[in-house]
Design an enzyme around this catalytic site. Structure first.
Site, PDB file in Angstrom:
ATOM      1  N   SER A 314     -16.388  13.677   8.693  1.00  0.00           N
ATOM      2  CA  SER A 314     -16.731  14.766   9.610  1.00  0.00           C
ATOM      3  C   SER A 314     -15.633  14.975  10.637  1.00  0.00           C
ATOM      4  O   SER A 314     -15.142  14.021  11.253  1.00  0.00           O
ATOM      5  CB  SER A 314     -18.050  14.465  10.333  1.00  0.00           C
ATOM      6  OG  SER A 314     -18.363  15.486  11.252  1.00  0.00           O
ATOM      7  N   ASP A 315     -15.236  16.237  10.790  1.00  0.00           N
ATOM      8  CA  ASP A 315     -14.336  16.596  11.875  1.00  0.00           C
ATOM      9  C   ASP A 315     -15.077  16.381  13.195  1.00  0.00           C
ATOM     10  O   ASP A 315     -16.314  16.334  13.234  1.00  0.00           O
ATOM     11  CB  ASP A 315     -13.932  18.068  11.709  1.00  0.00           C
ATOM     12  CG  ASP A 315     -13.056  18.557  12.845  1.00  0.00           C
ATOM     13  OD1 ASP A 315     -12.125  17.835  13.209  1.00  0.00           O
ATOM     14  OD2 ASP A 315     -13.321  19.656  13.360  1.00  0.00           O
ATOM     15  N   LYS A 316     -14.328  16.235  14.284  1.00  0.00           N
ATOM     16  CA  LYS A 316     -14.952  16.030  15.590  1.00  0.00           C
ATOM     17  C   LYS A 316     -15.186  17.352  16.315  1.00  0.00           C
ATOM     18  O   LYS A 316     -16.315  17.757  16.543  1.00  0.00           O
ATOM     19  CB  LYS A 316     -14.088  15.110  16.456  1.00  0.00           C
ATOM     20  CG  LYS A 316     -14.647  14.900  17.874  1.00  0.00           C
ATOM     21  CD  LYS A 316     -13.713  14.090  18.725  1.00  0.00           C
ATOM     22  CE  LYS A 316     -12.494  14.886  19.152  1.00  0.00           C
ATOM     23  NZ  LYS A 316     -12.849  15.994  20.100  1.00  0.00           N
ATOM     24  N   THR A 317     -14.089  18.039  16.642  1.00  0.00           N
ATOM     25  CA  THR A 317     -14.172  19.228  17.479  1.00  0.00           C
ATOM     26  C   THR A 317     -14.880  20.367  16.756  1.00  0.00           C
ATOM     27  O   THR A 317     -14.453  20.793  15.686  1.00  0.00           O
ATOM     28  CB  THR A 317     -12.761  19.680  17.894  1.00  0.00           C
ATOM     29  OG1 THR A 317     -12.095  18.588  18.511  1.00  0.00           O
ATOM     30  CG2 THR A 317     -12.833  20.855  18.847  1.00  0.00           C
ATOM     31  N   CYS A 543     -17.096  17.651   6.360  1.00  0.00           N
ATOM     32  CA  CYS A 543     -17.707  18.637   7.250  1.00  0.00           C
ATOM     33  C   CYS A 543     -16.697  19.032   8.315  1.00  0.00           C
ATOM     34  O   CYS A 543     -16.103  18.165   8.968  1.00  0.00           O
ATOM     35  CB  CYS A 543     -18.962  18.054   7.902  1.00  0.00           C
ATOM     36  SG  CYS A 543     -19.866  19.229   8.938  1.00  0.00           S
TER      37      CYS A 543
END
Length: 791
Positions: A314-317, A543
């Site tokens: 999963s990406d953070k921002t 994601c």
């Protein structure tokens, strides 16, 4: 960026462009620019969209279509035109269903092109001109202005700007860029103005390489692999049976007029004709159910893949976080309070602009009103070069006050030293926050009154998402372009426990369980990480929300774009969340597992029938000396059995609790064992017909086809669950298809349509025998599935 249908773009920047890196104050001449344009090609990405006709023809180039096409040819050679037409219709049905359910293959590249600048301001022949971005070449001198999109990779030669590079790097905050800074095509100029030298164009830009990664990213879905392995196993097993029958028929001098139809029937018996269509239909039904929950699958294979993922990158921002700066902490110095610090900072912030920092501060200030704030008289917007914004205000005593807001290092250089402020700033920066200092006072003696820490907070549902996925057997790891310190803070807040992967090249043989956070990762790194996890045997979900996530979204077995994602990310993903929040990810996993169980049921049913039918032809040949099924009867079995059994895609099932995987060897073994039971049932029926009822070969053929259809219905209801058949209630469509199947074959057999007639009493007796067979098979099924660990 402007696209072109016939581009020839070199693999690397041409040698002629290298001297331009030294820079020429007046830019290039038109003649030199045209020469470089001819050599390097346009500053654009090639149009690689596939022709629709080619996509359609591809649906006829696969193992199942090959077998059907071969059968059509054989039927025509034997002058069996009606049978050939029926088989051709089955072939067209499969191809049409696959073609119309597939997603648009080139949507990602089209979205990428739409994000790039269409025009650029460039200095040619000593004059500033506006030219199409596609005409930029290495060595051009371009101007970067407020609100513009950087049209190529450039090196800043003068001025300063604030750049939003989030679409490529994933960084949640803009960066300040001055002389000597390199930036990339697709970056957005938020503030300031600068001139820059073009260093790369077209596919050689960082954006272009990202697009190329998306174009070349490819992973064969587990569904495709499963179909191929099933067909391979059936072909190997049944071909041995066919060869044995051919040898037996030749040895017993069977006439070629009987031998050829026998072998053709055997070929038809091994084709799981509706298997690809069933996979597609089950996924389409799952996609429709997901759409009602705010989850839009853009590739049908993503529905099935959702059942198998065991790791989610999963990406953070913008994914785990809101991608919206908020004031996290206000640290006033002695003599001041939070409301006063925020109020003074708001005076030095633009009102109504698009600056995310100023918007966050003004919002926080509105929630903590200070009563004694001075009145604003002048405002100087943020200067990327100075890294500050200023305001002039008049207090209640009509005294003038200067207010400064900006980066701590910039503000501290304009005010009296403050050891306490330096300590607080160092503490907040170590926690990964963006720290701003606020100073106020007379113009000649301003002092720092407090510090403000900003961050991008996690989504409200991020913690529950990670917890629920963990309960479903899916490990979540964070993959972000942000700094490790910032990523670590968010990871702790959302419940990701574990270490942070060191920066640099990924360790060999890396596994998801080795680290929980991968920070400072660029698009190529995310792409490589997904591939590394896949190489270690994992089914990977990705994601994200930005163009920087697009290559990884495309490479992952299932890419998931959140509702606020860019068009690039949405078109690269296999699933798009249409509602805010992350609950759709869990919904996709659960619905995927429902779809998987439906497909698994059909697959088990198909494998055991194909194994059984080949063996029955062999047993019938030995028992009667003739083929107990004709090609036409086999086609009837295919239509009434394989296609009506597609109603299993609507059946009620229990979703699995852990990630699924296609254990084809185990599925084939289970199919063989259950097929042998089916063989025993039909062989017993055939023996009664020959030795007790003394039926002729044509009547025996009818008896056999009825036993196959009735027995298939019994096996369908036995295999539809992994527990005893009296568990879940079947769907209405499954019940209706069963009634239709029984009525069709009973009508044909009773009235002798396309086969010899049989007495109704014999057909009824076969039906009763099938009921008894189903009850016995249900007892055999449980230990078989348990031993082979099929659940």
């Amino acid at each position: 960026m402007v696209s072109s249908t016939n581009l020839v773009v070199p693999a690397s920047r041409s040698p002629a462009a290298k001297p331009a890196l030294d820079g020429v104050p007046a830019g290039l001449s038109s003649e030199e620019a045209n020469t470089r344009l001819a050599k390097d090609g346009p500053n654009a990405m090639p149009d690689t969209s596939a022709h629709p006709l080619r996509n359609a023809l591809a649906k006829f180039w696969a193992p199942v279509p090959w077998l059907l096409e071969a059968s059509v040819v054989l039927e025509i050679v034997l002058h069996k035109y009606y049978e050939a037409a029926v088989i051709a219709a089955l072939l067209l049905f499969n191809a049409a269903l696959a073609y119309f359910q597939e997603t648009r293959a080139q949507a990602t590249l089209a979205a990428l092109k739409s994000r790039l600048a269409l025009n650029a301001s460039v200095q040619r022949d000593g004059e500033w001109k506006t030219v199409p971005a596609a005409e930029l070449v290495c060595g051009d001198l371009v101007k970067l202005s407020l609100g513009g999109v950087v049209a190529a990779d450039v090196h800043l030669t003068s001025g300063s700007v604030e750049l939003d590079q989030s679409m490529l790097t994933g960084e949640s905050l803009p960066i300040d860029a001055g002389v000597g800074t390199n930036t990339f095509a697709g970056a957005l100029v938020r503030r300031g103005e600068a001139t820059a030298l073009v260093t790369a164009t077209g596919t050689r830009t960082k954006f272009g390489r990202t697009a190329e990664l998306i174009r070349t990213a490819h992973v064969v879905s587990t569904q495709q692999k499963a179909v191929l392995k099933i067909i391979r196993n059936l072909a190997v097993f049944n071909c041995l049976i066919i060869v044995a029958m051919g040898v037996y028929a030749w040895h017993h001098a069977m006439p070629s007029s009987e031998m050829i139809p026998l072998l053709l029937t055997s070929v038809l018996a091994i084709i799981p004709v509706a298997l690809p269509a069933t996979f597609t239909l089950a996924a389409a039904i799952g996609a429709r159910a997901l759409a009602k929950q705010g989850v839009l699958p853009t590739r049908l294979s993503a529905v099935d893949e959702a059942a198998s993922i065991d790791v989610l990158c999963s990406d953070k921002t913008g994914t785990l976080t809101q991608n919206e700066l908020t004031v996290t902490s206000v640290r006033p110095l002695p003599g001041f309070d939070e409301a006063h610090v925020l109020g003074m900072a708001a005076l030095a912030s633009s009102d109504g602009g698009q600056d995310p920092v100023d918007a966050a501060i003004r919002l926080a200030a509105s929630q903590k009103t200070a009563a004694d704030l001075p009145k604003l008289t002048a405002f100087v917007p943020f200067d990327p070069f100075k890294k500050t914004s200023e305001a002039t205000a008049t207090d209640a005593k009509s005294g003038s006050e200067r207010i400064i807001k900006g980066a701590f290092t910039a503000v501290v250089g304009l005010t009296a030293p403050s050891p306490a402020a330096a300590t607080i700033a160092n503490e907040l920066e170590k926690k990964g926050f963006r720290v701003l200092a606020v100073a106020a006072g007379p113009a000649a003696s301003s002092r720092i009154i407090g510090l403000i820490a900003l961050s991008d907070p996690p989504r409200a549902d991020s913690i529950s998402l990670i917890s629920e996925l963990n309960g479903l057997g899916v490990r979540t790891v964070m993959v972000t372009g942000d700094a490790p310190a910032t990523a670590a803070i968010v990871a702790r807040e959302v419940g990701l426990q574990g270490s942070i992967c060191p920066a640099g090249k990924l360790p060999d043989g890396i596994k998801p369980e080795d680290f929980s956070v991968f920070a400072g990762v660029l698009p190529e790194g995310k792409f490589d990480l997904v591939k590394a996890f896949q190489k270690s045997g994992h089914t990977v979900g990705m994601c994200g929300d930005g163009a920087n996530d697009a290559p990884a979204l495309r490479q992952a077995q299932i890419g998931i774009a959140v509702s606020t994602a860019t068009d690039v990310a949405k078109s690269a993903a296999g699933v798009v969340l249409t509602k805010a929040g992350l609950g759709g990810i869990v919904a996709a996993v659960k619905e995927g597992r429902v779809t998987f169980q439906r497909i698994l049921t059909y697959t088990l049913n198909s494998v055991q029938k194909k194994v059984f039918q080949a063996l029955l032809l062999a047993v019938g040949l030995v028992m009667t000396g003739h083929a107990v099924l004709t090609p036409m009867l086999m086609v009837i079995v295919m239509i009434t059995g394989d296609f009506l059994a597609m109603s299993l895609t609507t059946d009620r099932v229990r979703p699995s609790k852990m990630p699924n995987s296609w254990q084809i060897g185990r599925i084939t073994s289970a199919g063989v064992m259950l097929g042998l039971c089916f063989l025993a049932f039909s062989t017993a029926i055939l023996a009664v017909g020959k030795f007790q009822l003394h039926l002729g070969i044509e009547s025996l053929q009818t008896l056999t086809v009825v036993s196959i259809v009735f027995g298939s219905q019994a096996t369908t209801y036995v295999i539809r669950g992994r527990q005893h058949l009296w568990g879940l209630r079947p769907s209405i469509w499954l019940l209706l298809s069963s009634v239709a199947d029984v009525l069709i074959i009973s009508t044909l057999a009773t009235f002798g349509i396309a086969m010899a007639p049989l007495p109704l009493a014999v057909i009824a007796a076969e039906f009763d025998a099938a009921l008894a067979f189903g009850a016995i098979l249900d007892l055999v099924k449980i230990p078989v599935l348990v031993r082979l660990r099929i659940s």
